[in-house]
Design a protein around this motif. Structure first.
Motif, PDB file in Angstrom:
ATOM      1  N   TRP A   1       6.686  -4.108  -0.033  1.00 15.97           N
ATOM      2  CA  TRP A   1       6.333  -4.367   1.363  1.00 15.97           C
ATOM      3  C   TRP A   1       5.604  -3.180   1.991  1.00 15.97           C
ATOM      4  O   TRP A   1       5.868  -2.801   3.117  1.00 15.97           O
ATOM      5  N   THR A   2       4.694  -2.619   1.262  1.00 17.65           N
ATOM      6  CA  THR A   2       3.873  -1.519   1.784  1.00 17.65           C
ATOM      7  C   THR A   2       2.403  -1.916   1.834  1.00 17.65           C
ATOM      8  O   THR A   2       1.520  -1.069   1.908  1.00 17.65           O
ATOM      9  N   THR A   3       2.154  -3.232   1.803  1.00 19.21           N
ATOM     10  CA  THR A   3       0.790  -3.766   1.788  1.00 19.21           C
ATOM     11  C   THR A   3       0.668  -4.881   2.829  1.00 19.21           C
ATOM     12  O   THR A   3       1.681  -5.388   3.328  1.00 19.21           O
ATOM     13  N   PRO A   4      -0.536  -5.304   3.167  1.00 20.07           N
ATOM     14  CA  PRO A   4      -0.696  -6.440   4.087  1.00 20.07           C
ATOM     15  C   PRO A   4      -0.024  -7.700   3.545  1.00 20.07           C
ATOM     16  O   PRO A   4       0.119  -7.875   2.330  1.00 20.07           O
ATOM     17  N   SER A   5       0.350  -8.590   4.442  1.00 22.28           N
ATOM     18  CA  SER A   5       1.126  -9.773   4.053  1.00 22.28           C
ATOM     19  C   SER A   5       0.366 -10.700   3.117  1.00 22.28           C
ATOM     20  O   SER A   5       0.957 -11.380   2.291  1.00 22.28           O
ATOM     21  N   LYS A   6      -0.940 -10.755   3.247  1.00 14.57           N
ATOM     22  CA  LYS A   6      -1.742 -11.644   2.407  1.00 14.57           C
ATOM     23  C   LYS A   6      -2.429 -10.894   1.260  1.00 14.57           C
ATOM     24  O   LYS A   6      -3.447 -11.323   0.731  1.00 14.57           O
ATOM     25  N   ALA A   7      -1.835  -9.778   0.874  1.00 12.28           N
ATOM     26  CA  ALA A   7      -2.445  -8.932  -0.160  1.00 12.28           C
ATOM     27  C   ALA A   7      -2.555  -9.630  -1.504  1.00 12.28           C
ATOM     28  O   ALA A   7      -3.363  -9.219  -2.346  1.00 12.28           O
ATOM     29  N   ASN A   8      -1.766 -10.687  -1.740  1.00 15.74           N
ATOM     30  CA  ASN A   8      -1.882 -11.406  -3.019  1.00 15.74           C
ATOM     31  C   ASN A   8      -3.306 -11.893  -3.260  1.00 15.74           C
ATOM     32  O   ASN A   8      -3.782 -11.876  -4.398  1.00 15.74           O
ATOM     33  N   ASP A   9      -3.989 -12.330  -2.174  1.00 13.94           N
ATOM     34  CA  ASP A   9      -5.362 -12.817  -2.324  1.00 13.94           C
ATOM     35  C   ASP A   9      -6.297 -11.702  -2.760  1.00 13.94           C
ATOM     36  O   ASP A   9      -7.206 -11.907  -3.570  1.00 13.94           O
ATOM     37  N   TRP A  10      -6.089 -10.528  -2.225  1.00 11.53           N
ATOM     38  CA  TRP A  10      -6.930  -9.367  -2.537  1.00 11.53           C
ATOM     39  C   TRP A  10      -6.578  -8.772  -3.899  1.00 11.53           C
ATOM     40  O   TRP A  10      -7.458  -8.488  -4.715  1.00 11.53           O
ATOM     41  N   LEU A  11      -5.293  -8.616  -4.162  1.00 17.09           N
ATOM     42  CA  LEU A  11      -4.849  -7.970  -5.393  1.00 17.09           C
ATOM     43  C   LEU A  11      -4.827  -8.924  -6.584  1.00 17.09           C
ATOM     44  O   LEU A  11      -4.682  -8.481  -7.726  1.00 17.09           O
ATOM     45  N   LYS A  12      -4.938 -10.225  -6.303  1.00 18.15           N
ATOM     46  CA  LYS A  12      -4.942 -11.237  -7.361  1.00 18.15           C
ATOM     47  C   LYS A  12      -3.648 -11.209  -8.174  1.00 18.15           C
ATOM     48  O   LYS A  12      -3.654 -11.375  -9.391  1.00 18.15           O
ATOM     49  N   ASP A  13      -2.536 -10.993  -7.471  1.00 16.34           N
ATOM     50  CA  ASP A  13      -1.247 -10.997  -8.163  1.00 16.34           C
ATOM     51  C   ASP A  13      -0.391 -12.167  -7.675  1.00 16.34           C
ATOM     52  O   ASP A  13       0.806 -12.040  -7.439  1.00 16.34           O
ATOM     53  N   LYS A  14      -1.014 -13.314  -7.544  1.00 15.02           N
ATOM     54  CA  LYS A  14      -0.361 -14.489  -6.953  1.00 15.02           C
ATOM     55  C   LYS A  14       0.766 -15.034  -7.828  1.00 15.02           C
ATOM     56  O   LYS A  14       1.683 -15.683  -7.338  1.00 15.02           O
ATOM     57  N   LYS A  15       0.697 -14.795  -9.124  1.00 15.17           N
ATOM     58  CA  LYS A  15       1.721 -15.320 -10.027  1.00 15.17           C
ATOM     59  C   LYS A  15       2.873 -14.350 -10.237  1.00 15.17           C
ATOM     60  O   LYS A  15       3.839 -14.683 -10.921  1.00 15.17           O
ATOM     61  N   CYS A  16       2.764 -13.189  -9.673  1.00 10.61           N
ATOM     62  CA  CYS A  16       3.801 -12.177  -9.879  1.00 10.61           C
ATOM     63  C   CYS A  16       5.146 -12.705  -9.385  1.00 10.61           C
ATOM     64  O   CYS A  16       5.237 -13.318  -8.312  1.00 10.61           O
ATOM     65  N   LYS A  17       6.211 -12.476 -10.126  1.00  5.51           N
ATOM     66  CA  LYS A  17       7.507 -13.057  -9.803  1.00  5.51           C
ATOM     67  C   LYS A  17       8.079 -12.549  -8.489  1.00  5.51           C
ATOM     68  O   LYS A  17       8.996 -13.139  -7.930  1.00  5.51           O
ATOM     69  N   GLU A  18       7.537 -11.449  -7.948  1.00  9.13           N
ATOM     70  CA  GLU A  18       8.040 -10.956  -6.666  1.00  9.13           C
ATOM     71  C   GLU A  18       7.434 -11.689  -5.473  1.00  9.13           C
ATOM     72  O   GLU A  18       7.776 -11.419  -4.338  1.00  9.13           O
ATOM     73  N   GLY A  19       6.507 -12.584  -5.719  1.00  9.90           N
ATOM     74  CA  GLY A  19       5.990 -13.427  -4.647  1.00  9.90           C
ATOM     75  C   GLY A  19       5.071 -12.699  -3.685  1.00  9.90           C
ATOM     76  O   GLY A  19       4.385 -11.745  -4.037  1.00  9.90           O
ATOM     77  N   SER A  20       5.062 -13.173  -2.432  1.00 11.44           N
ATOM     78  CA  SER A  20       4.152 -12.628  -1.425  1.00 11.44           C
ATOM     79  C   SER A  20       4.549 -11.214  -1.016  1.00 11.44           C
ATOM     80  O   SER A  20       5.720 -10.847  -1.037  1.00 11.44           O
ATOM     81  N   HIS A  21       3.536 -10.464  -0.592  1.00 12.54           N
ATOM     82  CA  HIS A  21       3.776  -9.124  -0.058  1.00 12.54           C
ATOM     83  C   HIS A  21       4.180  -9.243   1.411  1.00 12.54           C
ATOM     84  O   HIS A  21       4.277 -10.339   1.967  1.00 12.54           O
ATOM     85  N   ASN A  22       4.403  -8.114   2.029  1.00 12.52           N
ATOM     86  CA  ASN A  22       4.744  -8.083   3.434  1.00 12.52           C
ATOM     87  C   ASN A  22       4.275  -6.752   3.984  1.00 12.52           C
ATOM     88  O   ASN A  22       3.956  -5.840   3.220  1.00 12.52           O
ATOM     89  N   LEU A  23       4.233  -6.622   5.296  1.00 13.97           N
ATOM     90  CA  LEU A  23       3.693  -5.406   5.882  1.00 13.97           C
ATOM     91  C   LEU A  23       4.783  -4.689   6.670  1.00 13.97           C
ATOM     92  O   LEU A  23       4.707  -4.507   7.864  1.00 13.97           O
ATOM     93  N   LYS A  24       5.801  -4.258   5.937  1.00 10.00           N
ATOM     94  CA  LYS A  24       6.905  -3.552   6.592  1.00 10.00           C
ATOM     95  C   LYS A  24       6.531  -2.108   6.904  1.00 10.00           C
ATOM     96  O   LYS A  24       6.615  -1.655   8.030  1.00 10.00           O
ATOM     97  N   TYR A  25       6.143  -1.360   5.873  1.00 13.35           N
ATOM     98  CA  TYR A  25       5.943   0.078   6.020  1.00 13.35           C
ATOM     99  C   TYR A  25       4.492   0.447   6.292  1.00 13.35           C
ATOM    100  O   TYR A  25       3.571  -0.094   5.687  1.00 13.35           O
ATOM    101  N   SER A  26       4.313   1.394   7.183  1.00 12.82           N
ATOM    102  CA  SER A  26       3.012   2.031   7.406  1.00 12.82           C
ATOM    103  C   SER A  26       3.230   3.525   7.549  1.00 12.82           C
ATOM    104  O   SER A  26       4.357   3.984   7.791  1.00 12.82           O
ATOM    105  N   ALA A  27       2.152   4.282   7.427  1.00 16.24           N
ATOM    106  CA  ALA A  27       2.206   5.722   7.704  1.00 16.24           C
ATOM    107  C   ALA A  27       2.262   5.927   9.214  1.00 16.24           C
ATOM    108  O   ALA A  27       1.578   5.243   9.981  1.00 16.24           O
ATOM    109  N   SER A  28       3.078   6.857   9.660  1.00 19.92           N
ATOM    110  CA  SER A  28       3.161   7.193  11.080  1.00 19.92           C
ATOM    111  C   SER A  28       1.780   7.622  11.580  1.00 19.92           C
ATOM    112  O   SER A  28       1.035   8.302  10.871  1.00 19.92           O
ATOM    113  N   PRO A  29       1.391   7.243  12.794  1.00 22.16           N
ATOM    114  CA  PRO A  29      -0.005   7.419  13.236  1.00 22.16           C
ATOM    115  C   PRO A  29      -0.409   8.859  13.521  1.00 22.16           C
ATOM    116  O   PRO A  29       0.404   9.682  13.945  1.00 22.16           O
ATOM    117  N   SER A  30      -1.686   9.121  13.322  1.00 25.85           N
ATOM    118  CA  SER A  30      -2.283  10.416  13.679  1.00 25.85           C
ATOM    119  C   SER A  30      -3.038  10.348  15.000  1.00 25.85           C
ATOM    120  O   SER A  30      -3.358  11.387  15.585  1.00 25.85           O
TER     121      SER A  30
END
Length: 581
Positions: free
Chosen positions: A304-333
């Motif tokens: 969960w350190t990537t955008p929620s729809k990252a499966n489309d970009w990363l092409k890992d749609k079949k990965c057993k962990e399923g969809s990504h999520n956008l929980k973590y980000s770097a604290s802002p500068s």
């Protein structure tokens, strides 16, 4: 032995089921069906029993990661419009306003004691078994026993760090060995130290370069010595005693090869990649596999350190962990108006950009053939859809194109080159474009399915030892030696043409002091579940950073006990500062 490790994981009770019946009563019989008196019939039975607590240890890293990163200055979980508010849970952790019903602290307590109970059982069992009966040499049997002693010490080190005032439990059947109430931190500290020192001679030693081979997933001599370094580096915090000299000694011995042969990898991501079992920088790692266990690729860690729809970009749609999520980000500068903050702490992207040629600053990209580049995810993210058309990733509701920036605000469809007309920013003000995201461990596509989730979870690596040694030298005023040590690792992060400016003096012109040392810990070990510990050691945990005021006192350096834990132990006393919480 690594194959047996992974096989043992398949036979183990799923950790997710264990949490449903949280074993906070230390006198309760744990997993007696896994290691009962009639269980040991073959050599493989012994190995499976020995390694069962390791699988639990791998699962338990999730709670530690949350505690040590969400409460520190580098990672945040902003509200993403209708996602990730969770009743203010993550905001409370970030601002050090947590309450004693905080579930992450409860998970860390329960998880560690469950692992301790398992290790206690195995250690007792091995003390009653004959090595020769199962085809082991005495040295092999001693090594199996020693590994569970080290693993138990690892659990206790986490408890000492998180809570300080905890129970002492080493007996599974003979409960008279266990304390009825909490014991002083000094007793736990001394116990950890003795456990590790006593185990050292019985552990195997990595004999040569070329990866971890058949010792993958085992605590070795270097692994135990590394835990001693961790213990001594933080002794001032844990028991009020300066043990930096001991940390320096063990770190130097590891670096000199006394406890095995290791070497810094030539690229930053080698210790995190799918083939990191071949990386000589790795001292101890939990083996991972797509078809078996891979807890660091679960939600609360690196999935969960990537955008929620990252499966489309990363092409890992079949990965057993399923969809990504956008929980973590770097604290802002930057604030939403585009003005840079001036906090000493946090602002991790700005800290990386202090040396702008850092190869980790590149946009994450899979390069094919089992390699990737870059660690961060930012800006617009283009990909080719299943019909061959170029597209851009959108927010989790599909309303606007992502343009991720190093700031927190409700940016929505605002182009990344433009800013908002406001300076205020809080965790509650975020959206999907708030904060750079990252991929510490690789996220390979379905075309490289055999590499997905194969990266072992690296718990101890040689740079930690080098950085610990450098810090010890710096604390004594030897910035020259400290700089040279850090440069051993840092060289791989920058093109050689820039070494004269990015390396620390005297090999370059960059200046090293304690402030920079903490910043360098943050860069090298970004999102590795240790930031809170480093901040406390440097006396910075109570300081202000983005969306956090300075703390009034130090009671927040340890966590409260959950009411369920207090209720399960009649002799339990709440940690100081939380009685009215």
């Amino acid at each position: 032995m690594n194959k047996l490790y992974k096989y043992a994981a398949l036979l183990a009770v799923p950790a997710a089921l264990m949490t449903a019946s949280s074993c906070t009563d230390l006198s309760e019989t744990l997993y007696d069906q896994v290691a009962s008196s009639n269980y040991y019939n073959t050599k493989d039975d012994v190995i499976r029993a020995v390694l069962r607590p390791f699988e639990h240890g791998f699962w338990s890293i999730q709670s530690r990661h949350v505690l040590n990163e969400e409460t520190a200055d580098q990672l945040i979980t902003p509200t993403r419009e209708d996602w990730w508010d969770d009743g203010g849970r993550w905001a409370r952790m970030h601002r050090h306003k947590w309450i004693n019903t905080n579930g992450e602290a409860q998970s860390e307590f329960n998880g560690c004691y469950q692992g301790i109970g398992q290790a206690n059982k195995v250690i007792e069992d091995l003390n009653t078994l004959s090595a020769s009966k199962f085809g082991f040499s005495e040295a092999e049997f001693a090594n199996l026993r020693a590994q569970n002693h080290v693993l138990r010490a690892w659990y206790y080190l986490r408890l000492l760090d998180a809570f300080r005032n905890v129970y002492y439990s080493v007996g599974f059947k003979d409960l008279s060995q266990n304390s009825k109430g909490q014991v002083p931190p000094r007793q736990i500290f001394d116990f950890i130290e003795k456990e590790l020192k006593d185990a050292l001679p019985d552990l195997v030693k990595k004999a040569s370069l070329g990866g971890n081979g058949n010792i993958e997933g085992q605590w070795t001599q270097a692994g135990a010595a590394a835990l001693l370094v961790r213990l001594y580096m933080n002794a001032q915090v844990y028991v009020g005693e300066d043990r930096y000299a001991d940390a320096e000694k063990y770190a130097q011995d590891i670096l000199d090869g006394k406890y095995g042969t290791y070497a810094v990898a030539d690229r930053w991501d080698a210790a995190f990649d799918w083939d990191n079992d071949k990386c000589d920088e790795v001292i101890f790692a939990f083996p991972s596999s797509q078809g078996e266990t891979h807890w660091h690729y679960k939600g609360d860690v690196y999935w969960w350190t990537t955008p929620s729809k990252a499966n489309d970009w990363l092409k890992d749609k079949k990965c057993k962990e399923g969809s990504h999520n956008l929980k973590y980000s770097a604290s802002p500068s930057y604030n939403p108006k585009g003005e840079k903050y001036n906090f000493e702490l946090g602002m991790p992207i700005a800290q990386f950009k202090k040396y702008p040629s850092d190869v980790r600053l590149k946009m994450y990209k899979n390069l094919n053939n089992g390699r990737r580049e870059g660690m961060f995810i930012f800006g617009k993210i283009q990909y080719i859809d299943d019909d061959g058309h170029p597209q851009y990733l959108k927010d989790h509701n599909g309303r606007y194109v992502l343009d991720i920036r190093d700031a927190v605000g409700k940016f929505g469809a605002t182009d990344g080159s433009k800013w908002l007309n406001k300076t205020e920013s809080r965790l509650e003000d975020g959206d999907d474009n708030s904060g750079w995201m990252f991929a510490k461990y690789p996220l390979y596509p379905d075309t490289e399915e055999d590499l997905q989730l194969e990266a072992d979870y690296c718990e101890v690596r040689l740079p930690e030892i080098i950085y610990s040694l450098a810090e010890c030298k710096l604390r004594k005023g030897d910035a020259t030696t400290a700089g040279k040590l850090l440069n051993m690792v840092r060289k791989r992060n920058y093109p050689s043409s820039d070494w004269s400016t990015v390396l620390y003096a005297p090999e370059g012109t960059a200046t090293l002091d304690m402030k920079e040392m903490l910043a360098e810990w943050g860069r090298e070990f970004f999102a590795e579940g240790r930031r809170r510990i480093d901040l406390i050691r440097f006396g910075k945990f109570e300081d202000a950073w983005w969306d956090k005021e300075a703390d009034a006192d130090k009671h927040i350096e340890i966590f409260p006990f959950h009411p369920d834990i207090m209720g399960a132990h009649k002799d339990m006393k709440q940690n100081p500062g939380y009685d009215g919480n």
